[in-house]
Design an enzyme around this catalytic site. Structure first.
Site, PDB file in Angstrom:
ATOM      1  N   THR A 126       0.732  -1.119   0.171  1.00 13.24           N
ATOM      2  CA  THR A 126       0.081  -0.018   0.069  1.00 13.24           C
ATOM      3  C   THR A 126       1.045   1.125  -0.006  1.00 13.24           C
ATOM      4  O   THR A 126       1.929   1.393   0.366  1.00 13.24           O
ATOM      5  CB  THR A 126      -0.914   0.031   1.454  1.00 13.24           C
ATOM      6  OG1 THR A 126      -1.626   1.380   1.308  1.00 13.24           O
ATOM      7  CG2 THR A 126      -0.284  -0.304   2.524  1.00 13.24           C
ATOM      8  N   ASP A 127       0.307   2.311  -0.404  1.00 16.89           N
ATOM      9  CA  ASP A 127       0.866   3.633  -0.555  1.00 16.89           C
ATOM     10  C   ASP A 127       1.159   4.198   1.046  1.00 16.89           C
ATOM     11  O   ASP A 127       1.965   5.077   1.238  1.00 16.89           O
ATOM     12  CB  ASP A 127       0.292   4.611  -1.413  1.00 16.89           C
ATOM     13  CG  ASP A 127      -1.218   4.930  -1.266  1.00 16.89           C
ATOM     14  OD1 ASP A 127      -1.789   4.319   0.051  1.00 16.89           O
ATOM     15  OD2 ASP A 127      -1.780   5.720  -1.884  1.00 16.89           O
ATOM     16  N   GLU A 128       0.356   3.596   2.046  1.00 19.37           N
ATOM     17  CA  GLU A 128       0.515   4.035   3.302  1.00 19.37           C
ATOM     18  C   GLU A 128       1.758   3.865   3.873  1.00 19.37           C
ATOM     19  O   GLU A 128       2.006   4.350   5.098  1.00 19.37           O
ATOM     20  CB  GLU A 128      -0.752   3.512   4.118  1.00 19.37           C
ATOM     21  CG  GLU A 128      -2.170   3.913   3.502  1.00 19.37           C
ATOM     22  CD  GLU A 128      -3.327   3.820   4.494  1.00 19.37           C
ATOM     23  OE1 GLU A 128      -3.206   3.848   5.670  1.00 19.37           O
ATOM     24  OE2 GLU A 128      -4.176   3.064   3.872  1.00 19.37           O
ATOM     25  N   TYR A 150      -1.248  -0.335  11.202  1.00 23.77           N
ATOM     26  CA  TYR A 150      -1.642  -0.846   9.872  1.00 23.77           C
ATOM     27  C   TYR A 150      -0.396  -0.747   8.837  1.00 23.77           C
ATOM     28  O   TYR A 150       0.238  -1.601   8.374  1.00 23.77           O
ATOM     29  CB  TYR A 150      -2.723  -0.373   9.179  1.00 23.77           C
ATOM     30  CG  TYR A 150      -2.995  -0.733   7.784  1.00 23.77           C
ATOM     31  CD1 TYR A 150      -3.040  -2.165   7.412  1.00 23.77           C
ATOM     32  CD2 TYR A 150      -3.097   0.281   6.791  1.00 23.77           C
ATOM     33  CE1 TYR A 150      -2.948  -2.412   6.119  1.00 23.77           C
ATOM     34  CE2 TYR A 150      -2.930  -0.197   5.405  1.00 23.77           C
ATOM     35  CZ  TYR A 150      -3.140  -1.221   5.077  1.00 23.77           C
ATOM     36  OH  TYR A 150      -3.327  -1.576   3.835  1.00 23.77           O
ATOM     37  N   LYS A 154       2.409  -3.216   7.268  1.00 26.18           N
ATOM     38  CA  LYS A 154       2.517  -3.563   5.897  1.00 26.18           C
ATOM     39  C   LYS A 154       3.988  -3.350   5.451  1.00 26.18           C
ATOM     40  O   LYS A 154       4.601  -3.852   4.617  1.00 26.18           O
ATOM     41  CB  LYS A 154       1.409  -2.633   4.999  1.00 26.18           C
ATOM     42  CG  LYS A 154       0.120  -3.336   5.214  1.00 26.18           C
ATOM     43  CD  LYS A 154       0.154  -4.766   4.582  1.00 26.18           C
ATOM     44  CE  LYS A 154      -0.006  -4.754   2.962  1.00 26.18           C
ATOM     45  NZ  LYS A 154      -0.137  -6.007   2.684  1.00 26.18           N
TER      46      LYS A 154
END
Length: 330
Positions: A126-128, A150, A154
């Protein structure tokens, strides 16, 4: 190609499975084994369109169970790893399940893939993991600086995957996507949450000043990008898969109000989320150049189709709302 798809009963995983087996022009050399624990967000009905497909099999199990993985993984050519705990708000109130599934589960899956000679391991991220960027866009070489539990898990899981490439020579590819939307998304995420509440005439919560920016990616475009990376990505590389539509949360809310025929009186301003990232933005030049990736679904059409899908599929999402409510009160 024989592929294990972890988390294949979830929102994005099930779209990948359906597209690989049912989309026009889909390759007829693909055999898919879906591995899913069927947690609250894993919905077996998401796979109903392929339930009788001769090249699809479903296995109920947990990626955190190494003995189980040793029974399932042998004989497969590739792993496409979607399985994860993904809801940021849930990670803030309790991060332990995120560490267990996202970090430990990924390591156990990597170990099993290496033991049993799986060819390619595609890890969906994810970009997060980058944190927040005020201007410009991240490249694949930008440093990781996650802010939520989260996102931290990741980041940890994808670093483990890339370490297996560098240490053991595993054929690992990582994709990082922007915010997904589309049919079959569990109704705790912002777009389906807002759509389902607005369809029922309810209120929707808008965090803080509503100026947080996200890039929106239709789930079908994401899964097409994953397939391109699976087939053509270079081992040890990371590829961005974005949608090309950046909106503030306030702008997104306006689109959803218009699409459901509701007004701003349905919006409740609520205190901001802890550690809320201000803006995400991916530079997708590498995926475009090396993989031929470009998003095909325009946001207006994609959102209209998504609203229509939820309006026509109450029998899918109403039981999930009750399931989520029960889990939150447990």
């Amino acid at each position: 190609m024989r592929i294990i798809v972890t988390g294949g009963a979830g929102f994005i995983g099930s779209e990948f499975v359906r597209s690989m087996l049912l989309a026009p022009g889909a390759a007829n050399d693909i055999r898919i084994t879906v591995l899913d624990k069927l947690t609250y967000a894993g919905v077996r009905e998401n796979l109903d369109p392929v339930a009788g497909h001769p090249r699809h099999a479903f296995v109920h199990g947990d990626i955190c169970d190494g003995d189980f993985l040793d029974q399932v993984v042998p004989g497969h050519d590739a792993v496409v790893h979607f399985a994860a705990e993904t809801h940021v708000d849930r990670s803030i109130t309790g991060s332990a399940p995120f560490v267990t599934t996202n970090v430990l589960g990924t390591q156990l899956l990597l170990d099993a893939a290496r033991r049993h000679g799986v060819g390619r391991f595609l890890h969906v991220s994810t970009d997060e993991v980058y944190g927040s960027i005020p201007v410009g866009s991240w490249s694949e070489e930008s440093p990781l600086a996650p802010n939520s539990p989260y996102a931290a898990t990741k980041a940890g899981s994808e670093l483990l995957a890339l370490a297996c490439h560098r240490t053991h020579g595993m054929d690992v590819v990582v994709t990082r996507c922007s915010n997904n939307y589309g049919p079959y998304q569990f109704p705790e995420k912002v777009i389906p949450l807002f759509i389902t509440r607005l369809l029922d005439g309810g209120k929707v919560p808008l965090y803080g000043d509503g100026q947080h920016v996200r890039d929106w990616l239709h789930v079908s475009d994401h899964c097409r990008g994953v397939e391109l990376a699976l087939r053509h990505g270079r081992a040890g590389e990371v590829y961005h898969i974005g949608g090309g539509t950046e909106l503030t949360n306030e702008q997104l809310t306006g689109h959803l109000l218009a699409a459901t025929g509701r007004g701003w009186e349905q919006v409740e301003r609520v205190p901001d989320r802890k550690g809320h990232d201000a803006r995400y933005s991916l530079d997708c030049t590498k995926a475009a150049t090396e993989l031929g990736y470009a998003p095909l679904v325009g946001f207006e059409r994609g959102l209209a189709d998504t609203v229509a899908w939820y309006a026509g599929n109450r029998s899918w999402w109403e039981p999930l709302q009750r399931r989520a409510a029960l889990r939150a009160s447990a």
